[in-house]
Design a protein around this motif. Sequence first.
Motif, short mmCIF file in Angstrom:
data_model
loop_
_atom_site.label_atom_id
_atom_site.label_comp_id
_atom_site.label_asym_id
_atom_site.label_seq_id
_atom_site.Cartn_x
_atom_site.Cartn_y
_atom_site.Cartn_z
N GLY A 80 0.85 -1.03 -0.03
CA GLY A 80 0.16 0.04 0.00
C GLY A 80 0.85 1.26 -0.06
N LEU A 81 1.87 1.24 0.91
CA LEU A 81 2.71 2.43 0.79
C LEU A 81 3.60 2.78 -0.54
CD1 LEU A 81 4.19 2.03 4.43
CD2 LEU A 81 2.75 3.81 3.64
N LEU A 82 3.93 1.42 -1.10
CA LEU A 82 4.66 1.73 -2.55
C LEU A 82 3.61 2.28 -3.40
CD1 LEU A 82 7.15 1.16 -4.01
CD2 LEU A 82 6.32 -1.09 -4.24
N VAL A 83 2.64 1.36 -3.58
CA VAL A 83 1.46 1.80 -4.53
C VAL A 83 1.03 3.42 -4.58
CG1 VAL A 83 -0.61 1.30 -5.66
CG2 VAL A 83 0.98 -0.61 -5.02
N GLY A 84 0.63 3.60 -3.19
CA GLY A 84 0.23 4.95 -3.09
C GLY A 84 1.12 6.04 -3.12
N SER A 85 2.24 5.82 -2.59
CA SER A 85 3.31 6.87 -2.65
C SER A 85 3.75 7.11 -4.24
CB SER A 85 4.53 6.80 -1.85
OG SER A 85 3.98 6.35 -0.53
N VAL A 86 4.12 5.88 -4.96
CA VAL A 86 4.49 6.10 -6.38
C VAL A 86 3.38 6.82 -7.25
CG1 VAL A 86 5.18 4.91 -8.36
CG2 VAL A 86 5.80 4.18 -6.39
N SER A 87 2.19 6.40 -6.93
CA SER A 87 1.12 7.00 -7.83
C SER A 87 0.81 8.53 -7.39
CB SER A 87 -0.24 6.45 -7.33
OG SER A 87 -0.29 4.99 -7.55
N VAL A 88 1.02 8.94 -5.92
CA VAL A 88 0.76 10.53 -5.77
C VAL A 88 1.97 11.33 -6.05
CG1 VAL A 88 0.77 12.16 -3.70
CG2 VAL A 88 -0.86 9.90 -3.78
N VAL A 89 3.12 10.89 -6.01
CA VAL A 89 4.47 11.57 -6.49
C VAL A 89 4.49 11.52 -7.93
CG1 VAL A 89 6.96 11.35 -6.34
CG2 VAL A 89 5.70 10.87 -4.36
N SER A 90 4.22 10.46 -8.62
CA SER A 90 4.18 10.53 -10.23
C SER A 90 3.13 11.66 -10.69
CB SER A 90 4.31 9.02 -10.82
OG SER A 90 2.90 8.61 -10.19
N SER A 91 1.92 11.59 -9.95
CA SER A 91 0.90 12.31 -10.68
C SER A 91 1.42 13.80 -10.45
CB SER A 91 -0.32 12.11 -10.08
OG SER A 91 -0.31 12.28 -8.66
N VAL A 111 -6.83 11.10 -11.80
CA VAL A 111 -7.37 9.73 -11.45
C VAL A 111 -6.20 9.20 -10.69
CG1 VAL A 111 -8.05 7.59 -12.26
CG2 VAL A 111 -8.89 9.58 -13.35
N LEU A 112 -4.97 9.06 -11.25
CA LEU A 112 -3.91 8.62 -10.51
C LEU A 112 -3.85 9.20 -9.08
CD1 LEU A 112 -1.70 6.87 -10.97
CD2 LEU A 112 -0.04 8.39 -11.92
N PHE A 113 -3.63 10.38 -9.19
CA PHE A 113 -3.50 11.03 -7.80
C PHE A 113 -4.67 10.68 -6.49
CE2 PHE A 113 -4.38 14.29 -4.69
CZ PHE A 113 -3.10 14.75 -4.08
N VAL A 114 -5.78 10.64 -7.11
CA VAL A 114 -6.99 9.96 -6.33
C VAL A 114 -6.74 8.62 -5.90
CG1 VAL A 114 -9.35 9.89 -6.22
CG2 VAL A 114 -8.61 11.93 -7.21
N VAL A 115 -6.44 7.88 -6.70
CA VAL A 115 -6.22 6.70 -6.55
C VAL A 115 -5.01 6.16 -5.52
CG1 VAL A 115 -5.59 4.22 -7.36
CG2 VAL A 115 -7.12 5.74 -8.85
N GLY A 116 -3.69 6.98 -5.79
CA GLY A 116 -3.01 6.71 -4.87
C GLY A 116 -3.13 7.33 -3.34
N ALA A 117 -3.98 8.56 -3.32
CA ALA A 117 -4.35 8.81 -1.94
C ALA A 117 -5.28 8.03 -1.54
CB ALA A 117 -4.92 10.43 -2.30
N LEU A 149 -6.78 4.20 2.96
CA LEU A 149 -6.86 2.93 3.35
C LEU A 149 -5.78 2.11 4.27
CD1 LEU A 149 -8.87 1.62 0.09
CD2 LEU A 149 -9.58 2.31 2.39
N THR A 150 -4.54 2.41 3.78
CA THR A 150 -3.29 1.41 4.36
C THR A 150 -3.44 2.16 5.91
OG1 THR A 150 -2.33 1.68 2.30
CG2 THR A 150 -1.08 1.16 4.40
N PHE A 151 -3.45 3.52 6.07
CA PHE A 151 -3.37 4.00 7.29
C PHE A 151 -4.78 3.70 8.02
CE2 PHE A 151 0.13 6.33 5.15
CZ PHE A 151 1.27 6.33 6.24
N ARG A 152 -5.63 3.75 7.48
CA ARG A 152 -6.78 3.35 8.15
C ARG A 152 -7.09 2.06 8.50
NH1 ARG A 152 -10.75 5.98 11.25
NH2 ARG A 152 -13.00 4.66 10.86
N LEU A 153 -6.78 1.07 7.99
CA LEU A 153 -6.74 -0.39 8.16
C LEU A 153 -6.08 -1.23 8.88
CD1 LEU A 153 -8.71 -1.47 4.59
CD2 LEU A 153 -9.97 -0.57 6.78
#
Length: 326
Positions: free
Chosen positions: A16-27, A42-48, A53-57
């Motif tokens: 989750g950290l890898l996918v979310g961080s890469v998506s947010v930073v790249s967008s 869309v990429l930013f929203v998905v990454g965020a 969800l990672t920090f929530r769950l």
Amino acid sequence: MPSERKAPRSLAAAAGLLVGSVSVVSSVLGALTGGVSGSRAVLFVVGAAVLALTFRLLSVPHILGGFALLTYGFLFVPIVVVLGYAFNAGQIITVWAGFSTKWFSQALNNPQIVEAIGNSAAIAVGSALLSVSFACAAALVIGRAKYAVRLPYEGVLLLTLVVPEVVLAIGLLLFYMRFGVPFGPLTAMVGHAVFGTSVALLIVRARYTGTGLDLEHASADLGAGPWATLWQVTLPRLTPALLGAFLLTFVLSFDNVVTSQFTAGGTPTWPLYLLSALKFGVSPEVNAASALLLVAILGVAALTALVIRRLSRVSTPSASTAAPNE
């Protein structure tokens, strides 16, 4: 078991950290360089959302475990890639063409590689010896000096840790040229020791100040002179730190590029050989030689760690032996 239940969640946190961080930073970077678009939004929203969800769950220990997994992966995956492609049978290192060990024999029979590694090893050994010797002497002074003397003295010695290495390299180059010192392995060795002394000082000083001066005072009270106290009390207690500092400064000197570029003259070292090889493409022989060096350094590091652990047990008395008999 708790560790078995924690591992999958830590892996999920890492993903989750890898996918979310890469998506947010790249967008964000794409928006800054190429403008805002629908796909980037869309990429930013998905990454965020993945990060949320990672920090929530997942709990904090699982997230920290996932972050640790990402850190280890970032550090060691490139090393694993080099080791893997050292056994590649093909000429192109990025295309797997089967398993083979032929490049190891070719690397060992390449006179340029052998000479470069030999020069780097000799320079690193000499630099480490100089660094540890100077750091040991400085640590003994710092441990005994008053605050008014210790602060500026220590500040000057540690200044090389914050000064850019290229500035030190240029200063060494001008110094050698001013006094007509011929460039070669000796000038590179001294140049590496300038930075290595500061690194070794941090290790040796921590050991010396942490053990205190009680045993030295007791040795003096029992009639031992300064030299006898140094050789029989002080240095044995500093041996684990001296070995650790030697190994660290050896590695720092062995892979030094900037200072070697300015001070080694025409002496080929392993980092400079790799730097020149990049102009024509890295050959499989370089991967094989790097794998051999990695295994050798890891072996020496493991042996040094065992020696340091054994010496630390010997030089540090246990509570039962240190306590007076009642």
